[in-house]
Design a protein around this motif. Structure first.
Motif, PDB file in Angstrom:
ATOM      1  N   SER A  11      90.273 -43.937 -12.100  1.00 23.58           N
ATOM      2  CA  SER A  11      91.122 -45.051 -11.668  1.00 23.58           C
ATOM      3  C   SER A  11      91.717 -45.777 -12.865  1.00 23.58           C
ATOM      4  O   SER A  11      91.026 -46.042 -13.853  1.00 23.58           O
ATOM      5  CB  SER A  11      90.309 -46.033 -10.825  1.00 23.58           C
ATOM      6  OG  SER A  11      89.770 -45.399  -9.685  1.00 23.58           O
ATOM      7  N   GLY A  12      93.001 -46.100 -12.772  1.00 22.66           N
ATOM      8  CA  GLY A  12      93.662 -46.863 -13.820  1.00 22.66           C
ATOM      9  C   GLY A  12      94.265 -46.029 -14.928  1.00 22.66           C
ATOM     10  O   GLY A  12      94.908 -46.573 -15.820  1.00 22.66           O
ATOM     11  N   GLY A  13      94.076 -44.712 -14.864  1.00 20.21           N
ATOM     12  CA  GLY A  13      94.581 -43.853 -15.924  1.00 20.21           C
ATOM     13  C   GLY A  13      95.836 -43.088 -15.527  1.00 20.21           C
ATOM     14  O   GLY A  13      96.254 -43.099 -14.360  1.00 20.21           O
ATOM     15  N   ILE A  14      96.421 -42.414 -16.498  1.00 15.64           N
ATOM     16  CA  ILE A  14      97.621 -41.619 -16.257  1.00 15.64           C
ATOM     17  C   ILE A  14      97.334 -40.488 -15.269  1.00 15.64           C
ATOM     18  O   ILE A  14      98.149 -40.182 -14.399  1.00 15.64           O
ATOM     19  CB  ILE A  14      98.162 -41.060 -17.589  1.00 15.64           C
ATOM     20  CG1 ILE A  14      98.814 -42.176 -18.412  1.00 15.64           C
ATOM     21  CG2 ILE A  14      99.168 -39.940 -17.341  1.00 15.64           C
ATOM     22  CD1 ILE A  14      99.308 -41.724 -19.768  1.00 15.64           C
ATOM     23  N   GLY A  15      96.171 -39.852 -15.399  1.00 16.02           N
ATOM     24  CA  GLY A  15      95.831 -38.758 -14.502  1.00 16.02           C
ATOM     25  C   GLY A  15      95.787 -39.193 -13.052  1.00 16.02           C
ATOM     26  O   GLY A  15      96.208 -38.451 -12.157  1.00 16.02           O
ATOM     27  N   ASN A  16      95.281 -40.384 -12.811  1.00 16.24           N
ATOM     28  CA  ASN A  16      95.227 -40.929 -11.459  1.00 16.24           C
ATOM     29  C   ASN A  16      96.633 -41.124 -10.902  1.00 16.24           C
ATOM     30  O   ASN A  16      96.920 -40.776  -9.749  1.00 16.24           O
ATOM     31  CB  ASN A  16      94.460 -42.256 -11.480  1.00 16.24           C
ATOM     32  CG  ASN A  16      94.102 -42.756 -10.101  1.00 16.24           C
ATOM     33  OD1 ASN A  16      94.960 -43.315  -9.402  1.00 16.24           O
ATOM     34  ND2 ASN A  16      92.860 -42.593  -9.707  1.00 16.24           N
ATOM     35  N   ALA A  17      97.520 -41.653 -11.742  1.00 18.58           N
ATOM     36  CA  ALA A  17      98.923 -41.850 -11.329  1.00 18.58           C
ATOM     37  C   ALA A  17      99.606 -40.509 -11.084  1.00 18.58           C
ATOM     38  O   ALA A  17     100.395 -40.363 -10.143  1.00 18.58           O
ATOM     39  CB  ALA A  17      99.672 -42.651 -12.387  1.00 18.58           C
ATOM     40  N   GLY A  62     101.396 -52.838 -24.707  1.00 14.64           N
ATOM     41  CA  GLY A  62     102.176 -54.069 -24.790  1.00 14.64           C
ATOM     42  C   GLY A  62     102.979 -54.341 -23.528  1.00 14.64           C
ATOM     43  O   GLY A  62     103.021 -53.517 -22.598  1.00 14.64           O
ATOM     44  N   PRO A  63     103.622 -55.510 -23.469  1.00 14.95           N
ATOM     45  CA  PRO A  63     104.377 -55.901 -22.268  1.00 14.95           C
ATOM     46  C   PRO A  63     105.538 -54.979 -21.936  1.00 14.95           C
ATOM     47  O   PRO A  63     105.987 -54.922 -20.798  1.00 14.95           O
ATOM     48  CB  PRO A  63     104.870 -57.313 -22.610  1.00 14.95           C
ATOM     49  CG  PRO A  63     104.841 -57.395 -24.109  1.00 14.95           C
ATOM     50  CD  PRO A  63     103.678 -56.551 -24.512  1.00 14.95           C
ATOM     51  N   LYS A  64     106.050 -54.237 -22.933  1.00 16.73           N
ATOM     52  CA  LYS A  64     107.170 -53.336 -22.683  1.00 16.73           C
ATOM     53  C   LYS A  64     106.735 -51.910 -22.317  1.00 16.73           C
ATOM     54  O   LYS A  64     107.575 -51.036 -22.088  1.00 16.73           O
ATOM     55  CB  LYS A  64     108.075 -53.280 -23.917  1.00 16.73           C
ATOM     56  CG  LYS A  64     108.780 -54.598 -24.227  1.00 16.73           C
ATOM     57  CD  LYS A  64     109.719 -54.439 -25.410  1.00 16.73           C
ATOM     58  CE  LYS A  64     110.455 -55.738 -25.716  1.00 16.73           C
ATOM     59  NZ  LYS A  64     111.382 -55.590 -26.878  1.00 16.73           N
ATOM     60  N   ALA A  65     105.433 -51.682 -22.264  1.00 19.96           N
ATOM     61  CA  ALA A  65     104.935 -50.345 -21.954  1.00 19.96           C
ATOM     62  C   ALA A  65     105.410 -49.900 -20.570  1.00 19.96           C
ATOM     63  O   ALA A  65     105.502 -50.692 -19.631  1.00 19.96           O
ATOM     64  CB  ALA A  65     103.407 -50.330 -22.010  1.00 19.96           C
ATOM     65  N   THR A  66     105.716 -48.629 -20.450  1.00 20.30           N
ATOM     66  CA  THR A  66     106.144 -48.057 -19.179  1.00 20.30           C
ATOM     67  C   THR A  66     104.969 -48.026 -18.204  1.00 20.30           C
ATOM     68  O   THR A  66     103.836 -47.741 -18.596  1.00 20.30           O
ATOM     69  CB  THR A  66     106.654 -46.608 -19.394  1.00 20.30           C
ATOM     70  OG1 THR A  66     107.740 -46.645 -20.326  1.00 20.30           O
ATOM     71  CG2 THR A  66     107.112 -45.973 -18.101  1.00 20.30           C
ATOM     72  N   THR A  67     105.225 -48.333 -16.939  1.00 25.06           N
ATOM     73  CA  THR A  67     104.139 -48.286 -15.960  1.00 25.06           C
ATOM     74  C   THR A  67     103.704 -46.841 -15.744  1.00 25.06           C
ATOM     75  O   THR A  67     104.505 -45.912 -15.858  1.00 25.06           O
ATOM     76  CB  THR A  67     104.561 -48.892 -14.613  1.00 25.06           C
ATOM     77  OG1 THR A  67     105.588 -48.084 -14.034  1.00 25.06           O
ATOM     78  CG2 THR A  67     105.065 -50.312 -14.785  1.00 25.06           C
ATOM     79  N   SER A  68     102.433 -46.664 -15.435  1.00 30.12           N
ATOM     80  CA  SER A  68     101.925 -45.309 -15.220  1.00 30.12           C
ATOM     81  C   SER A  68     102.589 -44.665 -14.009  1.00 30.12           C
ATOM     82  O   SER A  68     102.799 -43.450 -13.977  1.00 30.12           O
ATOM     83  CB  SER A  68     100.402 -45.343 -15.043  1.00 30.12           C
ATOM     84  OG  SER A  68     100.033 -46.183 -13.960  1.00 30.12           O
ATOM     85  N   GLY A 119     105.015 -41.617 -24.110  1.00 28.03           N
ATOM     86  CA  GLY A 119     105.187 -42.702 -25.056  1.00 28.03           C
ATOM     87  C   GLY A 119     104.131 -43.751 -24.747  1.00 28.03           C
ATOM     88  O   GLY A 119     102.996 -43.423 -24.403  1.00 28.03           O
ATOM     89  N   ALA A 120     104.505 -45.016 -24.847  1.00 31.65           N
ATOM     90  CA  ALA A 120     103.577 -46.101 -24.501  1.00 31.65           C
ATOM     91  C   ALA A 120     103.586 -46.267 -22.992  1.00 31.65           C
ATOM     92  O   ALA A 120     104.563 -46.712 -22.407  1.00 31.65           O
ATOM     93  CB  ALA A 120     104.002 -47.392 -25.187  1.00 31.65           C
ATOM     94  N   VAL A 121     102.487 -45.886 -22.362  1.00 33.59           N
ATOM     95  CA  VAL A 121     102.362 -45.952 -20.905  1.00 33.59           C
ATOM     96  C   VAL A 121     101.168 -46.842 -20.570  1.00 33.59           C
ATOM     97  O   VAL A 121     100.070 -46.650 -21.102  1.00 33.59           O
ATOM     98  CB  VAL A 121     102.166 -44.552 -20.297  1.00 33.59           C
ATOM     99  CG1 VAL A 121     101.980 -44.644 -18.787  1.00 33.59           C
ATOM    100  CG2 VAL A 121     103.346 -43.654 -20.648  1.00 33.59           C
ATOM    101  N   ARG A 122     101.389 -47.803 -19.679  1.00 33.27           N
ATOM    102  CA  ARG A 122     100.334 -48.756 -19.329  1.00 33.27           C
ATOM    103  C   ARG A 122      99.235 -48.072 -18.533  1.00 33.27           C
ATOM    104  O   ARG A 122      99.478 -47.484 -17.487  1.00 33.27           O
ATOM    105  CB  ARG A 122     100.927 -49.918 -18.529  1.00 33.27           C
ATOM    106  CG  ARG A 122     100.004 -51.143 -18.439  1.00 33.27           C
ATOM    107  CD  ARG A 122     100.744 -52.336 -17.876  1.00 33.27           C
ATOM    108  NE  ARG A 122     101.874 -52.704 -18.725  1.00 33.27           N
ATOM    109  CZ  ARG A 122     103.136 -52.767 -18.293  1.00 33.27           C
ATOM    110  NH1 ARG A 122     103.420 -52.489 -17.044  1.00 33.27           N
ATOM    111  NH2 ARG A 122     104.100 -53.117 -19.122  1.00 33.27           N
ATOM    112  N   SER A 123      98.021 -48.120 -19.058  1.00 31.45           N
ATOM    113  CA  SER A 123      96.880 -47.492 -18.394  1.00 31.45           C
ATOM    114  C   SER A 123      95.607 -48.155 -18.913  1.00 31.45           C
ATOM    115  O   SER A 123      95.658 -49.164 -19.619  1.00 31.45           O
ATOM    116  CB  SER A 123      96.856 -45.989 -18.684  1.00 31.45           C
ATOM    117  OG  SER A 123      96.537 -45.753 -20.044  1.00 31.45           O
ATOM    118  N   ASN A 124      94.468 -47.546 -18.592  1.00 29.48           N
ATOM    119  CA  ASN A 124      93.203 -48.106 -19.072  1.00 29.48           C
ATOM    120  C   ASN A 124      92.804 -47.556 -20.434  1.00 29.48           C
ATOM    121  O   ASN A 124      91.681 -47.758 -20.888  1.00 29.48           O
ATOM    122  CB  ASN A 124      92.088 -47.821 -18.058  1.00 29.48           C
ATOM    123  CG  ASN A 124      91.878 -46.332 -17.833  1.00 29.48           C
ATOM    124  OD1 ASN A 124      92.493 -45.493 -18.489  1.00 29.48           O
ATOM    125  ND2 ASN A 124      91.003 -45.992 -16.890  1.00 29.48           N
TER     126      ASN A 124
END
Length: 278
Positions: free
Chosen positions: A16-22, A222-228, A183-188
């Motif tokens: 949960s919360g990771g790129i793989g989950n998304a 960071g705040p500009k990170a792409t959502t997962s 790139g920078a992707v929002r995750s855990n």
């Protein structure tokens, strides 16, 4: 449940919360049957309750037996594996001169050998069908290696090189190989990096850089990170194409890092030292 028309997708690192989950959710949204794996099923609790979409399996990429067992289970249950996504990975933050070699070994065993374990387990099956896709999750840091994350970047560099070779070697067997470069992707991943960082020894030569080193763990969050979710949707769309691209990069900083790759070394060094407070 009718599964014959659905593509069977096996993904590692689906906590949960990771790129793989998304990615699991994005594949499911495109009518795929998703085999979501992680070291513990409880870490994927948010995927429970959707038995017609997800098939949850415990998989430890550090274990040959675990990898072989899961691949066998999936083939026995569904008759095939169409897509494998090697997403499981760990961060490793710290200066190369002082980071414990045990941490280096663990990072490579997870990020590189873990992927190769699954690839070697699934290729004979895909080759027998003359069909399949193998997706390896790399990193844009490979395009501009900077301070404090050398071990992680080196492991992803190795995976990039292996992916390039696999693409050539597996093509005659009917298997496509795709290098996904986030790139920078929002995750855990930031929290995971700090959790592993807390086990590191106290730095001696780099004591005054302690703050900068800790900040590196969260740099991609960071705040500009792409959502997962956005990253996963675009990535899955690329993977499921009839002729998928050999390289797919998406996420904040992906364009900047692609440019960085071609810069003269002295400029690259200046920019990275400034960005990482080195």
């Amino acid at each position: 449940m009718e599964t014959f028309h659905k593509q069977v997708v096996l993904i590692t690192g689906c906590s949960s919360g990771g790129i793989g989950n998304a990615l699991a959710r994005a594949f499911a949204a495109r009518d795929c049957l998703v085999v979501a794996t992680a070291r513990s099923i409880s870490s994927m609790a948010d995927l429970n309750g959707a038995d017609d979409v997800y098939f949850l399996q415990e998989l430890d990429v550090l274990s040959d037996n675990s990898v072989r067992e899961v691949v066998s289970n999936v083939i026995d249950k569904f008759g095939r594996i169409d897509v494998v996504v090697n997403n499981a990975g760990v961060q490793c933050v710290g200066p190369l001169a002082e980071i414990p070699l045990s941490s280096v070994e663990h990072t490579f065993n997870t990020n590189v050998y873990g992927a190769m374990r699954l690839i070697q387990a699934v290729v004979p099956h895909m080759a027998s069908r003359k069909k399949g896709k193998i997706v390896n999750t790399g990193s844009v840091t490979v395009l501009g290696p900077g301070p404090w994350s050398g071990v992680y970047t080196a492991s992803k560099s190795a995976l990039h090189a292996l992916t390039d070779t696999l693409r050539l070697e597996l093509k005659p067997l009917g298997i496509d190989v795709i290098n996904v470069v986030p790139g920078a992707v929002r995750s855990n991943i930031g929290n995971s990096a700090i959790a592993s960082y807390s086990k590191m020894p106290e730095w001696k030569l780099y004591k005054k850089y302690e703050g900068a080193i800790r900040e590196r763990a969260y740099f991609s969050q960071g705040p500009k990170a792409t959502t997962s979710e956005d990253f996963a949707n675009k990535t899955v769309a690329a993977i499921l194409k009839e002729h998928p691209p050999p390289w797919f990069s998406c996420g904040e900083y992906s364009t900047i890092m692609a440019i960085m790759y071609y810069l003269p070394i002295f400029i690259k060094d200046f920019l990275l030292r400034k960005a990482m407070n080195c």
